[in-house]
Structures are given as structure tokens and as C-alpha cells.
Design a protein around this motif. Structure first.
Motif, PDB file in Angstrom:
ATOM      1  N   ALA A 177       0.829  -1.205   0.000  1.00 45.09           N
ATOM      2  CA  ALA A 177       0.000   0.000   0.000  1.00 45.09           C
ATOM      3  C   ALA A 177       0.862   1.253   0.000  1.00 45.09           C
ATOM      4  CB  ALA A 177      -0.926  -0.012   1.208  1.00 45.09           C
ATOM      5  N   LYS A 178       0.446   2.243  -0.776  1.00 47.31           N
ATOM      6  CA  LYS A 178       1.115   3.540  -0.826  1.00 47.31           C
ATOM      7  C   LYS A 178       0.273   4.648  -0.208  1.00 47.31           C
ATOM      8  CE  LYS A 178       4.759   1.979  -2.910  1.00 47.31           C
ATOM      9  NZ  LYS A 178       6.045   1.907  -2.190  1.00 47.31           N
ATOM     10  N   THR A 179      -1.040   4.484  -0.241  1.00 47.04           N
ATOM     11  CA  THR A 179      -1.920   5.459   0.393  1.00 47.04           C
ATOM     12  C   THR A 179      -3.316   4.865   0.514  1.00 47.04           C
ATOM     13  OG1 THR A 179      -2.551   7.800   0.433  1.00 47.04           O
ATOM     14  CG2 THR A 179      -2.760   6.653  -1.679  1.00 47.04           C
ATOM     15  N   VAL A 180      -4.123   5.486   1.358  1.00 45.50           N
ATOM     16  CA  VAL A 180      -5.505   5.053   1.589  1.00 45.50           C
ATOM     17  C   VAL A 180      -6.389   6.293   1.633  1.00 45.50           C
ATOM     18  CG1 VAL A 180      -7.075   3.791   3.105  1.00 45.50           C
ATOM     19  CG2 VAL A 180      -4.662   3.127   2.996  1.00 45.50           C
ATOM     20  N   PHE A 181      -7.531   6.227   0.964  1.00 41.57           N
ATOM     21  CA  PHE A 181      -8.472   7.348   1.049  1.00 41.57           C
ATOM     22  C   PHE A 181      -9.896   6.832   0.951  1.00 41.57           C
ATOM     23  CE2 PHE A 181      -7.365   6.916  -3.431  1.00 41.57           C
ATOM     24  CZ  PHE A 181      -8.571   7.057  -4.111  1.00 41.57           C
ATOM     25  N   GLY A 182     -10.826   7.612   1.469  1.00 44.95           N
ATOM     26  CA  GLY A 182     -12.238   7.262   1.422  1.00 44.95           C
ATOM     27  C   GLY A 182     -13.005   8.259   0.585  1.00 44.95           C
TER      28      GLY A 182
END
Length: 419
Positions: free
Chosen positions: A346-351
Motif C-alpha cells: 500500500a502507498k496510500t488510503v483514502f475514502g
């Protein structure tokens, strides 16, 4: 571990289900979490993990059953759908994506799905109907999925707790309602006969992990809405109620709403005091969920509630008047390791925030070790693509300005906001 699972429908569940509960119903309220990274998880591994994680998160294989006052969730439905899409997606809002905003069926299922989108980057898209779970529940489900992929055992999220079991709220702590809050952008001219419920959203990525990002976003939005006026600007801020039931492991809809009035001259320290003060007064706890009127809502068939919801939203968007200037939701600081596995980093997480129908603007914020993701969403009836681009640019400029002229304020809002 229990072999069967049921949970009563709460008023929140019922309200979200009214937005649409069959595949033919567009504009459903959906929770959607996106993990961007590198690699590709073998689909058979994803299928096995979805089956295993559903044992620990049984609501994700539920169906809506019962009738009248006896509506409930039963974990007798199909497993979350798993599929891989080969598409060079950039993670931004696009027309025609069949893995964003597409309806889910609460009667037949599945009520959730996991989509791997493979291109130059890989996106793991977790989706569930908001009637089933909330944003915190979606985060817990995604992390449990990766735990299974990594051979670890997740927590069992089998609590039947619902919103109606929360302590009663403090009516005296709720400030007077605002009837026509200013918006952070000029509203487009609306033809009441041509209301569109689709939403437009933009993702803004900021480098680094800013502990004050929620406060800066709130100050920036209030300044944008206030313009040249000097009055207070009200923002809404959903907060988790899980801290009131610390022994319960649940993915249920357990959010309350804070109403924060921001004045000219307020800074981060003042905002922290206001947020903590509102929560100390139990402003966010439910007030009317156990009232006779609320209970009578369960007596209506879902089809009737769905039609009433469509009429109410058409009226709201045809003559837009809002009780707040924006809604800000904070997912806290997430560990990228908890969204990674042998085949995927994973490099980033967003909703992607739910369709903002009762607020002119919805902002979802999540941070990780490397960056902060801000996703801004508004209804297409109220704003054009060009105006949305300008709004995001102005928001970024204001956030950067607060960073250069404000003193460091050490605060841990994540534990409070997320319960």
C-alpha cells in the motif's frame, strides 16, 4: 465464534436503506474505501480471504429480512463479491466506473464487494452499503481482510449493538438550528425540474502527516463560506460513538453529529476546545431515535420510505438551504502496513464520502505515514467541474497558509473522533 448472526435494524440503517436497497435504485448511500499501491493480489487469494474474513465480519454477508417493525439483518446472504478489473485508473472521479457508486442489493446481496483495479497502479476498492456499516466499520473490515491475507486472526465483529442502545443525548447542548448556512462555493442556478443526484468529487494529496489537518480544513472551509462577512460559520462533524460501548466489537452505524460554530479569529487551539467541549456535553449522542415518531418509521414499507426520500431530496436540491456550511469527516492516521500483503504494498488510503445530500460539501480526511488524503464531494446539481477544481485549489492554498502562520498545537483528535 458464533455460526449465525442477526442484528436489528437501527434508525440510521433504515434511513440509509431508504436511499436505495435494490440494484435498480441509483444514488444509494455507499461506503467506499480505496487503497492504492503496487503489486497484484492473486484473485483466488482474495476469494479465500473474503470467505474467511466474512466469518469475523458477518454483517458483510448479511441480507435485509423481516417486515414492518421486525426488520433485521441476517448473515444468510452471499459472500462479498470479489473481482479484478484491468483498467489504467488514476483514482479520480470519472464517469462510467462500474466499481464506484454502482448499486448493491440489500434484499438478495451481496451487500459488499472488493474490487482490484489493475493498471499502472493497483487500487483495492472496498465497497459496502451504508445501511450495513459506517466509515469506521469499513476501515475495520478492510484491515481484517488484510490480516487474513497475512495469516493473522482478526477480531470478531459480532456485536448486535445498535444506535438505539446508546446513552441518551443532551438536548440542551445542541445549539439552535441554522436555516440557511452560507456555502464554501457559489451555488449553481438550479432548475427544480432537472435535479441531478449524482455527485462530483476531487482527491487532494498533501505530503506528510499533519496532526492538525482536520483543524486546518475546518478553518479553511469556514473562511471560504464566510467570505467578507464576520459571522460565525457552522460545520458538522460526525464522530464515532464506539467509546460509549468499549467492550463491543461492531461494524454497525454508530456515529453522532457535532455542530461546531467557527468565528472570525478562531485558531486550532480554540477549535480543539470547542470540539472537546461539545463532546463533554454529549452533544453527539442521539436524541430522538427512541421517540414514537422515529419508531413509527419502521412501520412503513421500504418502498414508501424510498419514494419519500426521493421527494425530500428533490425538494432540498431544487431549493437548496442547508443547516451547515460543510461536513468534515476524519478517519485518523492509518498504518500502510495494515493494508499491505505479500503481493501488494500500500502507498496510500483514502475514502470517498457518501453523497452529500444534507450538506453542500462533504470532506473526508485520512492520513498515513507518507501523506494526507482529502476527498471533497458535492452534488452535481449545485456545482460544476470547473468550480469544483477552483474550490479544491482554494482549499489547498488556505490549508498551506494556516501551516505557516499558526503555532504548533499538540492534540490527539483521532482517538476521540474514532471512538
Amino acid at each position: 465464534m458464533k455460526t449465525s448472526y442477526t442484528r436489528r435494524l437501527s434508525l440510521a440503517d433504515l434511513t440509509y436503506a431508504a436511499s436505495g436497497y435494490r440494484l435498480k435504485h441509483k444514488n444509494q448511500l455507499l461506503c467506499q474505501l480505496i487503497v492504492r499501491g503496487v503489486g497484484r493480489i492473486p484473485e483466488h487469494r482474495m476469494l479465500d480471504a473474503a470467505a474467511e474474513v466474512s466469518r469475523y465480519c458477518p454483517i458483510m454477508r448479511s441480507r435485509l429480512k423481516g417486515f414492518w417493525f421486525a426488520k433485521y439483518w441476517s448473515a444468510s446472504g452471499p459472500l462479498p463479491r470479489v473481482r479484478t478489473v484491468n483498467l489504467d485508473w488514476d483514482g479520480q472521479c470519472q464517469e462510467g466506473l462500474d466499481f464506484i457508486d454502482t448499486p448493491l442489493d440489500l434484499m438478495v446481496g451481496p451487500v459488499a464487494e472488493i474490487v482490484q483495479v489493475v493498471g499502472r497502479s493497483t487500487y483495492i476498492v472496498f465497497r459496502a452499503h451504508h445501511a450495513v456499516t459506517d466509515g469506521i466499520g469499513m476501515l475495520e473490515f478492510a484491515q481484517a481482510f488484510f490480516k487474513v491475507l497475512n495469516g493473522a486472526e482478526p477480531v470478531y465483529y459480532g456485536s448486535p449493538v445498535i444506535l438505539e442502545k446508546m446513552p441518551p443525548g443532551n438536548l440542551a447542548a445542541i445549539p439552535p438550528s441554522v436555516s440557511a448556512a452560507p456555502t464554501p462555493y457559489p451555488l449553481a442556478e438550479v432548475d427544480p425540474e432537472r435535479v441531478r443526484r449524482e455527485r462530483i468529487w476531487r482527491q487532494l494529496t498533501l505530503p506528510g502527516n499533519d496532526k492538525k489537518i482536520l483543524l486546518k480544513v475546518m478553518l479553511a472551509l469556514s473562511a471560504m463560506a464566510r467570505g467578507k462577512d464576520s459571522g460565525a460559520v457552522r460545520l458538522h462533524m460526525p464522530v464515532s460513538l464506539r467509546r460509549y460501548v468499549p467492550s463491543e466489537n461492531t461494524l454497525a452505524n454508530l456515529f453522532g453529529m457535532l455542530r461546531i460554530d467557527i468565528n472570525v479569529g478562531d485558531d486550532e487551539k480554540v477549535l480543539v476546545k470547542k470540539i472537546k467541549g461539545a463532546m463533554a456535553d454529549r452533544q453527539e449522542l442521539p436524541i430522538a431515535v427512541n421517540s414514537v415518531t422515529s419508531k413509527l418509521a419502521f412501520a412503513f414499507p421500504l418502498l414508501v420510505l424510498h419514494m419519500l426520500e426521493k421527494l425530500a431530496i428533490k425538494r432540498l436540491l431544487g431549493r437548496p438551504r442547508f443547516r451547515c456550511s460543510a461536513t468534515t469527516s476524519y478517519g485518523g492516521t492509518l498504518s500502510l502496513q495494515s493494508f499491505s500483503t505479500e503481493h501488494f504494498t500500500a502507498k496510500t488510503v483514502f475514502g470517498i464520502p457518501v453523497s452529500p445530500l444534507g450538506t453542500p460539501l462533504m470532506v473526508a480526511i485520512m492520513s498515513n505515514e507518507n501523506s494526507t488524503e482529502i476527498v471533497v464531494s458535492a452534488n452535481r446539481t449545485l456545482i460544476s467541474d470547473e468550480s469544483m477544481d477552483q474550490l479544491v485549489q482554494q482549499l489547498q492554498t488556505l490549508i498551506a497558509g494556516y501551516g505557516t502562520r499558526s503555532r504548533t498545537t499538540k492534540t490527539e483528535l483521532q482517538a476521540v473522533v474514532n471512538g
